[in-house]
Design a protein around this motif. Structure first.
Motif, PDB file in Angstrom:
ATOM      1  N   LEU A 179      54.516-109.919  -5.626  1.00 12.21           N
ATOM      2  CA  LEU A 179      53.867-110.566  -4.474  1.00 12.21           C
ATOM      3  C   LEU A 179      53.099-111.810  -4.933  1.00 12.21           C
ATOM      4  CD1 LEU A 179      52.936-110.091  -1.335  1.00 12.21           C
ATOM      5  CD2 LEU A 179      50.802-109.389  -2.408  1.00 12.21           C
ATOM      6  N   PHE A 180      52.337-111.659  -6.025  1.00 13.77           N
ATOM      7  CA  PHE A 180      51.561-112.798  -6.526  1.00 13.77           C
ATOM      8  C   PHE A 180      52.480-113.894  -7.067  1.00 13.77           C
ATOM      9  CE2 PHE A 180      46.973-112.239  -6.431  1.00 13.77           C
ATOM     10  CZ  PHE A 180      46.890-110.979  -5.872  1.00 13.77           C
ATOM     11  N   GLN A 181      53.500-113.443  -7.833  1.00 12.42           N
ATOM     12  CA  GLN A 181      54.409-114.447  -8.412  1.00 12.42           C
ATOM     13  C   GLN A 181      55.119-115.232  -7.318  1.00 12.42           C
ATOM     14  OE1 GLN A 181      56.805-111.986 -10.927  1.00 12.42           O
ATOM     15  NE2 GLN A 181      55.573-112.435 -12.749  1.00 12.42           N
ATOM     16  N   ARG A 182      55.462-114.540  -6.277  1.00 11.56           N
ATOM     17  CA  ARG A 182      56.250-115.161  -5.209  1.00 11.56           C
ATOM     18  C   ARG A 182      55.436-116.124  -4.347  1.00 11.56           C
ATOM     19  NH1 ARG A 182      61.028-114.179  -2.791  1.00 11.56           N
ATOM     20  NH2 ARG A 182      61.146-114.433  -0.550  1.00 11.56           N
ATOM     21  N   GLU A 197      57.331-102.272   1.518  1.00 10.37           N
ATOM     22  CA  GLU A 197      57.613-100.836   1.337  1.00 10.37           C
ATOM     23  C   GLU A 197      57.330-100.398  -0.104  1.00 10.37           C
ATOM     24  OE1 GLU A 197      61.091-100.384   4.762  1.00 10.37           O
ATOM     25  OE2 GLU A 197      61.659-100.436   2.641  1.00 10.37           O
ATOM     26  N   ARG A 198      57.709-101.230  -1.041  1.00 15.10           N
ATOM     27  CA  ARG A 198      57.476-100.882  -2.459  1.00 15.10           C
ATOM     28  C   ARG A 198      55.983-100.838  -2.771  1.00 15.10           C
ATOM     29  NH1 ARG A 198      60.637-105.379  -5.110  1.00 15.10           N
ATOM     30  NH2 ARG A 198      59.686-104.618  -7.024  1.00 15.10           N
ATOM     31  N   ILE A 199      55.218-101.778  -2.161  1.00 19.70           N
ATOM     32  CA  ILE A 199      53.771-101.783  -2.424  1.00 19.70           C
ATOM     33  C   ILE A 199      53.119-100.536  -1.809  1.00 19.70           C
ATOM     34  CG2 ILE A 199      51.602-102.982  -1.879  1.00 19.70           C
ATOM     35  CD1 ILE A 199      53.190-105.634  -2.301  1.00 19.70           C
ATOM     36  N   VAL A 200      53.536-100.179  -0.602  1.00 19.99           N
ATOM     37  CA  VAL A 200      53.001 -98.972   0.047  1.00 19.99           C
ATOM     38  C   VAL A 200      53.278 -97.735  -0.821  1.00 19.99           C
ATOM     39  CG1 VAL A 200      53.271 -97.419   2.041  1.00 19.99           C
ATOM     40  CG2 VAL A 200      53.168 -99.871   2.394  1.00 19.99           C
ATOM     41  N   SER A 201      54.454 -97.735  -1.440  1.00 17.13           N
ATOM     42  CA  SER A 201      54.805 -96.554  -2.250  1.00 17.13           C
ATOM     43  C   SER A 201      54.167 -96.597  -3.650  1.00 17.13           C
ATOM     44  CB  SER A 201      56.329 -96.441  -2.374  1.00 17.13           C
ATOM     45  OG  SER A 201      56.821 -97.517  -3.145  1.00 17.13           O
ATOM     46  N   GLY A 202      53.339 -97.600  -3.906  1.00 16.58           N
ATOM     47  CA  GLY A 202      52.593 -97.633  -5.169  1.00 16.58           C
ATOM     48  C   GLY A 202      53.309 -98.329  -6.316  1.00 16.58           C
TER      49      GLY A 202
END
Lengths: 213, 192
Positions: free
Chosen positions: B31-34, B18-23
């Protein structure tokens, strides 16, 4: 480790490359989802790969050593011959690598007499004593190092080890228990037959039946 | 326990999506770190090539990120499964292209790139830790056990039988080796 043997088995299969299809997909998805599982499997993989790399380099160095040392030359050249046999590539290389490690351990063992005559190490612990059904199998004529579990006699001064066979009794006086908690007893060129090995001291006695064939 | 873990992970996945969709750019970094290390590991196991796995892991996560930005992932609660499937298809696509790229790679790969040097360093470090761990084991039979288990892939039952060991003893040795390895690796990391 023993808390989740089924999980260990899947991990092991994964690291051996034996998981396929949906089983592989499911396990990979779990690795991506579960940090704790991922950490565990990553460590296990690193341990396995590093040990394999170490194994390969130690094998190489021991082969070099063998070419310089007359004591182990027969053993290692024999293993190298078997290793090179095309019909037994995997099994024989396993034998060769294992034996080289045995040789390496012999080199490192601080309280070991007469290493040059030894063909292999035979481990004797309580489970192989006379309370067990089977005799300990030896090959007649070979020279072995008997590594006897000695923790019960830690600190004892009156240790006596005897090997009794048809031709008489051989007595050994161990120098003491090393860091390995083992008595190391070299036995050379046994004739075929049954032998009784007795370890006694501080009121404790343990018997092993050895059979050389 | 599993259910709790799953629902917790799913909440994190949905929140991240949801956070990525909202920019939210921080969420993209997260996401990458995880997932980067985990995806790289999975791909390294498949490809047996650590440097390649690094490239494919980047490609995988970029693909996932683009899909998340577009909002075209139907079930974000199963993000881990989506990442795994994407990694798998990225790897399959690479194996299909491989034969065409062989000549190109050979001409480009004359000198090792930085990541290859890094991974070689990591491997050498790990070997050093393992050497120290092995040297700290004083009982020859325990060393024998480790080599049989990890190097020769012998099964526990076979090892216990051949070395006349109880399964409890076997478990103790393996568990101790793993703990020592973990502690040594941690100590080394904290020194760096």
């Amino acid at each position: 480790m023993s808390k989740n043997p089924a999980g260990d088995m899947v991990t092991r299969k994964y690291l051996r490359g034996e998981l396929e299809g949906t089983a592989l997909d499911d396990f990979e998805a779990r690795l991506i989802e579960e940090p704790a599982l991922f950490e565990k499997v990553e460590r296990e993989s690193a341990l396995m790969e590093a040990l394999k790399a170490e194994s390969a380099s130690l094998l190489e160095s021991n082969n070099v050593k063998a070419s310089r040392s007359s004591g182990f030359q027969g053993l290692l050249s024999n293993l190298a011959r078997r290793w090179a046999m095309p019909a037994w590539p995997l099994g024989a290389s396993t034998v060769a690598i294992t034996a080289c490690f045995v040789v390496a351990f012999i080199y490192r063992s601080p309280n070991l007499p007469n290493t040059e005559l030894l063909d292999r190490i035979v481990y004797l612990d309580e489970t192989r004593s006379s309370t067990s059904d089977a005799a300990v199998a030896l090959v007649a004529g070979e020279s072995v190092l008997l590594a006897i579990d000695a923790i019960e006699w830690d600190g004892a001064a009156d240790i006596r080890i005897t090997l009794r066979g048809e031709n008489g009794v051989q007595e050994y006086r161990p120098g003491g228990i090393g860091d390995d908690y083992q008595f190391l007893v070299p036995v050379s060129r046994l004739k075929p037959g049954d032998y009784l090995l007795t370890v006694s001291g501080r009121g404790v006695e343990r018997l092993y039946v050895l059979r050389a064939e | 326990m599993n259910g709790k873990r799953d629902s917790g992970e799913r909440r994190v996945s949905v929140d991240l999506a949801e956070r990525i969709v909202s920019g939210d750019r921080d969420a993209e970094t997260e996401l990458f770190q995880r997932y980067y290390r985990r995806v790289r590991f999975v791909l390294a196991r498949r490809s047996q090539d650590f440097a390649l796995a690094e490239d494919l892991a980047q490609e995988t996560l970029l693909t996932v990120l683009n899909r998340l930005r577009e909002g075209t992932i139907d079930e974000p609660e199963y993000l881990n499964r989506f990442i795994q499937q994407t990694a798998k298809y990225v790897y399959i696509a690479w194996t299909r292209k491989r034969s065409n790229q062989t000549e190109f790679r050979e001409s480009v790969d004359d000198s090792p790139d930085e990541s290859a040097v890094d991974s070689a360093y990591e491997r050498e470090e790990t070997r050093r830790i393992v050497r120290e761990m092995i040297n700290s084991i004083t009982v020859p039979r325990d060393k024998d056990l480790l080599y049989r288990y990890y190097v020769h892939d012998q099964d526990k039952a076979v090892i216990c039988d051949e070395l006349s060991l109880s399964t409890e003893h076997f478990d103790r040795v393996i568990s101790r080796a793993r703990s020592r390895f973990r502690e040594m690796a941690r100590a080394r990391l904290s020194c760096e």
